[in-house]
Design a protein around this motif. Structure first.
Motif, PDB file in Angstrom:
ATOM      1  N   SER A  44       0.864  -1.183   0.000  1.00  0.00           N
ATOM      2  CA  SER A  44       0.000   0.000   0.000  1.00  0.00           C
ATOM      3  C   SER A  44       0.900   1.232   0.000  1.00  0.00           C
ATOM      4  O   SER A  44       2.080   1.144   0.330  1.00  0.00           O
ATOM      5  N   SER A  78      -3.817  11.352  12.268  1.00  0.00           N
ATOM      6  CA  SER A  78      -4.226  10.558  11.107  1.00  0.00           C
ATOM      7  C   SER A  78      -3.074   9.731  10.543  1.00  0.00           C
ATOM      8  O   SER A  78      -3.267   8.591  10.134  1.00  0.00           O
ATOM      9  N   ASP A  81      -2.402   6.942  13.024  1.00  0.00           N
ATOM     10  CA  ASP A  81      -3.442   5.921  12.871  1.00  0.00           C
ATOM     11  C   ASP A  81      -3.134   5.018  11.678  1.00  0.00           C
ATOM     12  O   ASP A  81      -3.316   3.800  11.749  1.00  0.00           O
ATOM     13  N   MET A  82      -2.666   5.615  10.565  1.00  0.00           N
ATOM     14  CA  MET A  82      -2.321   4.831   9.386  1.00  0.00           C
ATOM     15  C   MET A  82      -1.195   3.854   9.713  1.00  0.00           C
ATOM     16  O   MET A  82      -1.241   2.682   9.351  1.00  0.00           O
ATOM     17  N   GLN A  84      -0.496   2.572  12.607  1.00  0.00           N
ATOM     18  CA  GLN A  84      -1.064   1.512  13.447  1.00  0.00           C
ATOM     19  C   GLN A  84      -1.828   0.492  12.609  1.00  0.00           C
ATOM     20  O   GLN A  84      -1.755  -0.707  12.874  1.00  0.00           O
ATOM     21  N   ARG A  85      -2.575   0.955  11.596  1.00  0.00           N
ATOM     22  CA  ARG A  85      -3.307   0.029  10.716  1.00  0.00           C
ATOM     23  C   ARG A  85      -2.327  -0.874   9.963  1.00  0.00           C
ATOM     24  O   ARG A  85      -2.557  -2.080   9.843  1.00  0.00           O
ATOM     25  N   VAL A  86      -1.255  -0.301   9.443  1.00  0.00           N
ATOM     26  CA  VAL A  86      -0.240  -1.108   8.760  1.00  0.00           C
ATOM     27  C   VAL A  86       0.348  -2.114   9.744  1.00  0.00           C
ATOM     28  O   VAL A  86       0.477  -3.302   9.438  1.00  0.00           O
ATOM     29  N   ALA A  88      -0.891  -3.478  12.337  1.00  0.00           N
ATOM     30  CA  ALA A  88      -1.822  -4.539  12.723  1.00  0.00           C
ATOM     31  C   ALA A  88      -1.782  -5.708  11.747  1.00  0.00           C
ATOM     32  O   ALA A  88      -2.113  -6.843  12.119  1.00  0.00           O
ATOM     33  N   ALA A  89      -1.347  -5.475  10.513  1.00  0.00           N
ATOM     34  CA  ALA A  89      -1.296  -6.526   9.495  1.00  0.00           C
ATOM     35  C   ALA A  89       0.084  -7.173   9.377  1.00  0.00           C
ATOM     36  O   ALA A  89       0.282  -8.068   8.562  1.00  0.00           O
TER      37      ALA A  89
END
Length: 121
Positions: A44, A78, A81-82, A84-86, A88-89
């Motif tokens: 991404s 923001s 947060d991005m 953290q989302r990365v 998590a995977a």
């Protein structure tokens, strides 16, 4: 980093594989380049990150994320947060580098606009 500057860097480095993302401010951006023999998959990207997985063949994969945090204090959450989302995977070793713009106050700042490079292979 605009496309012309990115191509110039690629030519100088003799590396044709890569991705550049323009931040649209101060003519800055993120770039990831890799040699032909490297197996890199972009997972991404946005104007604040490039997230990739590198297949190390003989060992497990490594995730490499280039990151540029918002300089505007009102938008910092923001980009965190991005990230953290990365995160998590992530199931593999993970390298994160870049400009986090995480200063608590101006007294922490040294120098001016800079850059970073991660060289692999």
């Amino acid at each position: 980093m605009n496309a012309t500057n990115f191509q110039r860097v690629q030519t100088r480095c003799r590396i044709q594989n890569g991705l550049a993302v323009n931040l649209e401010i101060w003519n800055l951006g993120l770039a990831l380049m890799w040699k032909d023999e490297m197996d890199v998959t972009i997972q991404s990207y946005s104007k604040h990150h490039i997230n990739s997985i590198i297949n190390m063949r003989r060992t497990s994969n490594i995730r490499v994320t280039g990151y540029y945090g918002h300089a505007n204090p009102n938008e910092k959450s923001s980009t965190w947060d991005m990230l953290q989302r990365v995160g998590a995977a992530v199931n593999e070793e993970w390298v994160v580098g870049g400009d986090f713009n995480a200063m608590l106050n101006n007294a922490e700042k040294e120098g001016g606009v800079g850059s970073w490079v991660v060289h692999m292979g």
